[in-house]
Design a protein around this motif. Structure first.
Motif, short mmCIF file in Angstrom:
data_model
loop_
_atom_site.label_atom_id
_atom_site.label_comp_id
_atom_site.label_asym_id
_atom_site.label_seq_id
_atom_site.Cartn_x
_atom_site.Cartn_y
_atom_site.Cartn_z
N UNK A 274 -5.87 49.95 55.04
CA UNK A 274 -6.70 50.85 54.23
C UNK A 274 -8.20 50.64 54.45
N UNK A 275 -8.61 49.39 54.62
CA UNK A 275 -10.03 49.12 54.87
C UNK A 275 -10.45 49.68 56.22
N UNK A 276 -9.60 49.56 57.21
CA UNK A 276 -9.93 50.10 58.52
C UNK A 276 -9.99 51.62 58.51
N UNK A 277 -9.11 52.24 57.74
CA UNK A 277 -9.10 53.71 57.68
C UNK A 277 -10.41 54.26 57.13
N UNK A 278 -11.03 53.53 56.25
CA UNK A 278 -12.32 53.99 55.71
C UNK A 278 -13.50 53.62 56.62
N UNK A 279 -13.26 52.76 57.60
CA UNK A 279 -14.34 52.34 58.49
C UNK A 279 -14.69 53.40 59.52
N UNK A 280 -13.74 54.28 59.80
CA UNK A 280 -13.98 55.31 60.79
C UNK A 280 -13.69 54.88 62.22
N UNK A 281 -13.26 53.65 62.41
CA UNK A 281 -12.94 53.16 63.75
C UNK A 281 -11.48 53.48 64.06
N UNK A 282 -11.26 54.62 64.69
CA UNK A 282 -9.90 55.10 64.95
C UNK A 282 -9.12 54.19 65.90
N UNK A 283 -9.82 53.53 66.80
CA UNK A 283 -9.15 52.64 67.74
C UNK A 283 -8.53 51.45 66.98
N UNK A 284 -9.29 50.87 66.06
CA UNK A 284 -8.77 49.76 65.27
C UNK A 284 -7.64 50.22 64.34
N UNK A 285 -7.79 51.39 63.77
CA UNK A 285 -6.73 51.94 62.91
C UNK A 285 -5.45 52.11 63.72
N UNK A 286 -5.59 52.64 64.92
CA UNK A 286 -4.44 52.83 65.80
C UNK A 286 -3.75 51.49 66.08
#
Length: 84
Positions: free
Chosen positions: A51-63
């Motif tokens: 959830x924290x990554x999803x709000x960061x905007x870094x799609x590569x990390x979310x993936x």
């Protein structure tokens, strides 16, 4: 006499197979239980981080985190299958 010898040999091999099966079953159970805790930790931490990554905007990390979570879930399912 030959029949008695063959029957004795079959009985002995059956006992050996049963022993090997019990050993394999014990090994599988031990391994499955030993990997459950690390898998649960990976799933838990990825569930907190995602959830924290999803709000960061870094799609590569979310993936990457979604892949980690999905693979941990798959490993958990495989472990449960071994235990069943």
């Amino acid at each position: 006499m030959l029949n008695a010898e063959l029957e004795l040999e079959v009985h002995e091999r059956t006992r050996e197979l049963e022993d090997a099966y019990r050993d394999l079953e014990s090994f599988t159970y031990t391994v499955a239980h030993d990997v459950r805790a690390p898998i649960a930790a990976i799933r838990g931490f990825s569930g907190v981080i995602l959830p924290a990554l999803e709000t960061s905007g870094d799609e590569k990390l979310v993936h990457y985190m979604r892949r980690i979570a999905a693979n941990a879930t798959q490993m958990s399912e495989l472990t449960e299958t071994l235990l069943a």
